[in-house]
Design a protein around this motif. Structure first.
Motif, PDB file in Angstrom:
ATOM      1  N   ALA A   1       0.823  -1.200   0.000  1.00  0.00           N
ATOM      2  CA  ALA A   1       0.000   0.000   0.000  1.00  0.00           C
ATOM      3  C   ALA A   1       0.860   1.254   0.000  1.00  0.00           C
ATOM      4  O   ALA A   1       0.381   2.314  -0.348  1.00  0.00           O
ATOM      5  N   ASN A   2       2.130   1.129   0.362  1.00  0.00           N
ATOM      6  CA  ASN A   2       3.004   2.296   0.380  1.00  0.00           C
ATOM      7  C   ASN A   2       3.132   2.904  -1.022  1.00  0.00           C
ATOM      8  O   ASN A   2       2.997   4.114  -1.190  1.00  0.00           O
ATOM      9  N   SER A   3       3.390   2.066  -2.008  1.00  0.00           N
ATOM     10  CA  SER A   3       3.500   2.567  -3.387  1.00  0.00           C
ATOM     11  C   SER A   3       2.178   3.157  -3.848  1.00  0.00           C
ATOM     12  O   SER A   3       2.146   4.218  -4.483  1.00  0.00           O
ATOM     13  N   LEU A   4       1.095   2.484  -3.534  1.00  0.00           N
ATOM     14  CA  LEU A   4      -0.231   2.971  -3.911  1.00  0.00           C
ATOM     15  C   LEU A   4      -0.508   4.329  -3.264  1.00  0.00           C
ATOM     16  O   LEU A   4      -1.018   5.247  -3.903  1.00  0.00           O
ATOM     17  N   PHE A   5      -0.154   4.471  -2.001  1.00  0.00           N
ATOM     18  CA  PHE A   5      -0.319   5.731  -1.275  1.00  0.00           C
ATOM     19  C   PHE A   5       0.418   6.865  -2.003  1.00  0.00           C
ATOM     20  O   PHE A   5      -0.136   7.934  -2.229  1.00  0.00           O
ATOM     21  N   TRP A   6       1.673   6.615  -2.389  1.00  0.00           N
ATOM     22  CA  TRP A   6       2.464   7.669  -3.037  1.00  0.00           C
ATOM     23  C   TRP A   6       1.967   7.967  -4.442  1.00  0.00           C
ATOM     24  O   TRP A   6       1.948   9.137  -4.855  1.00  0.00           O
ATOM     25  N   PHE A   7       1.541   6.956  -5.190  1.00  0.00           N
ATOM     26  CA  PHE A   7       0.975   7.218  -6.516  1.00  0.00           C
ATOM     27  C   PHE A   7      -0.256   8.100  -6.381  1.00  0.00           C
ATOM     28  O   PHE A   7      -0.433   9.069  -7.110  1.00  0.00           O
ATOM     29  N   GLN A   8      -1.134   7.771  -5.450  1.00  0.00           N
ATOM     30  CA  GLN A   8      -2.355   8.552  -5.260  1.00  0.00           C
ATOM     31  C   GLN A   8      -2.012   9.976  -4.841  1.00  0.00           C
ATOM     32  O   GLN A   8      -2.580  10.930  -5.339  1.00  0.00           O
ATOM     33  N   ARG A   9      -1.079  10.122  -3.941  1.00  0.00           N
ATOM     34  CA  ARG A   9      -0.714  11.443  -3.421  1.00  0.00           C
ATOM     35  C   ARG A   9      -0.086  12.324  -4.509  1.00  0.00           C
ATOM     36  O   ARG A   9      -0.435  13.486  -4.637  1.00  0.00           O
ATOM     37  N   VAL A  10       0.839  11.763  -5.278  1.00  0.00           N
ATOM     38  CA  VAL A  10       1.538  12.539  -6.300  1.00  0.00           C
ATOM     39  C   VAL A  10       0.632  12.860  -7.488  1.00  0.00           C
ATOM     40  O   VAL A  10       0.598  13.991  -7.970  1.00  0.00           O
ATOM     41  N   PHE A  11      -0.131  11.860  -7.961  1.00  0.00           N
ATOM     42  CA  PHE A  11      -0.919  12.045  -9.174  1.00  0.00           C
ATOM     43  C   PHE A  11      -2.376  12.412  -8.915  1.00  0.00           C
ATOM     44  O   PHE A  11      -3.131  12.618  -9.862  1.00  0.00           O
ATOM     45  N   GLN A  12      -2.791  12.468  -7.642  1.00  0.00           N
ATOM     46  CA  GLN A  12      -4.167  12.808  -7.293  1.00  0.00           C
ATOM     47  C   GLN A  12      -5.159  11.978  -8.104  1.00  0.00           C
ATOM     48  O   GLN A  12      -6.084  12.500  -8.721  1.00  0.00           O
ATOM     49  N   ALA A  37      -4.921   8.796   4.999  1.00  0.00           N
ATOM     50  CA  ALA A  37      -5.054   8.516   3.572  1.00  0.00           C
ATOM     51  C   ALA A  37      -6.172   7.541   3.273  1.00  0.00           C
ATOM     52  O   ALA A  37      -6.457   7.274   2.111  1.00  0.00           O
ATOM     53  N   SER A  38      -6.815   7.006   4.294  1.00  0.00           N
ATOM     54  CA  SER A  38      -7.824   5.965   4.061  1.00  0.00           C
ATOM     55  C   SER A  38      -9.019   6.481   3.264  1.00  0.00           C
ATOM     56  O   SER A  38      -9.624   5.732   2.501  1.00  0.00           O
ATOM     57  N   ALA A  39      -9.371   7.751   3.407  1.00  0.00           N
ATOM     58  CA  ALA A  39     -10.504   8.295   2.667  1.00  0.00           C
ATOM     59  C   ALA A  39     -10.192   8.462   1.185  1.00  0.00           C
ATOM     60  O   ALA A  39     -11.090   8.498   0.354  1.00  0.00           O
ATOM     61  N   LYS A  40      -8.905   8.557   0.837  1.00  0.00           N
ATOM     62  CA  LYS A  40      -8.499   8.767  -0.549  1.00  0.00           C
ATOM     63  C   LYS A  40      -8.251   7.461  -1.291  1.00  0.00           C
ATOM     64  O   LYS A  40      -8.061   7.452  -2.498  1.00  0.00           O
TER      65      LYS A  40
END
Length: 172
Positions: A1-12, A37-40
């Motif tokens: 989930a770490n990679s997924l978290f950063w992809f979501q954060r950087v690319f919205q 980050a759970s809501a995103k």
């Protein structure tokens, strides 16, 4: 989930994650909540194939967006000791399910998106010996129309070919 978290954060972007191991799922959900980050992110207690089928059936993926699948082994017996020299190596054919099977399932669940070149797969690999690990990725790489493989060198090691981690980026 770490990679997924950063992809979501950087690319919205929309972010969906699947984890079939209940303990890992609960821990991941708790960590995402701590990171606010759970809501995103839409994390589901499913294996990846069931998760992809659910997303397709629910029609929750934006039709005009790029789909990025982040696959993060090892699963099962993918990280094995070599019987000759006792070094641990990643074998992508030994993940459970095999990485190649997951990539094939992506093409089956999202055929239109693949045809429109809207599907990218990122595979995080960890291994000790880059050269020999590449031999185990041939089947997976043959499924891509284009791929790029980069790796991080462990500066503490004397030989530059000994690595800690790498990424395979590819278009289906």
């Amino acid at each position: 989930a770490n990679s997924l978290f950063w992809f979501q954060r950087v690319f919205q972007c929309q972010a969906f994650g699947f984890e079939s191991n209940t303990k890992v799922f609960d821990l991941t959900r708790k960590n995402l909540e701590l990171a606010e980050a759970s809501a995103k992110m839409d994390l589901r207690p499913l294996d990846c194939v069931a998760g992809m089928l659910a997303l397709k059936a629910e029609e929750v993926i934006d039709e005009d967006k790029l789909l990025v699948f982040i696959l993060d082994p090892p699963w099962g017996n993918a990280l094995q000791k070599d019987p000759v020299d006792e070094k641990r190596r990643m074998d992508l054919s030994r993940t459970t399910p095999p990485i190649a099977e997951i990539v094939v399932q992506i093409t089956k669940v999202f055929p239109r998106e693949v045809q429109l070149r809207r599907v990218m797969v990122v595979i995080h690999v960890s291994y000790l010996n880059f050269k020999e690990s590449c031999e185990h990725t041939r089947e997976v790489l043959s499924l891509f129309t284009f791929h790029f493989h980069d790796y991080a060198i462990d500066a503490r090691k004397e030989e530059s070919r000994i690595c800690k981690q790498g990424l395979i980026f590819g278009w289906l």
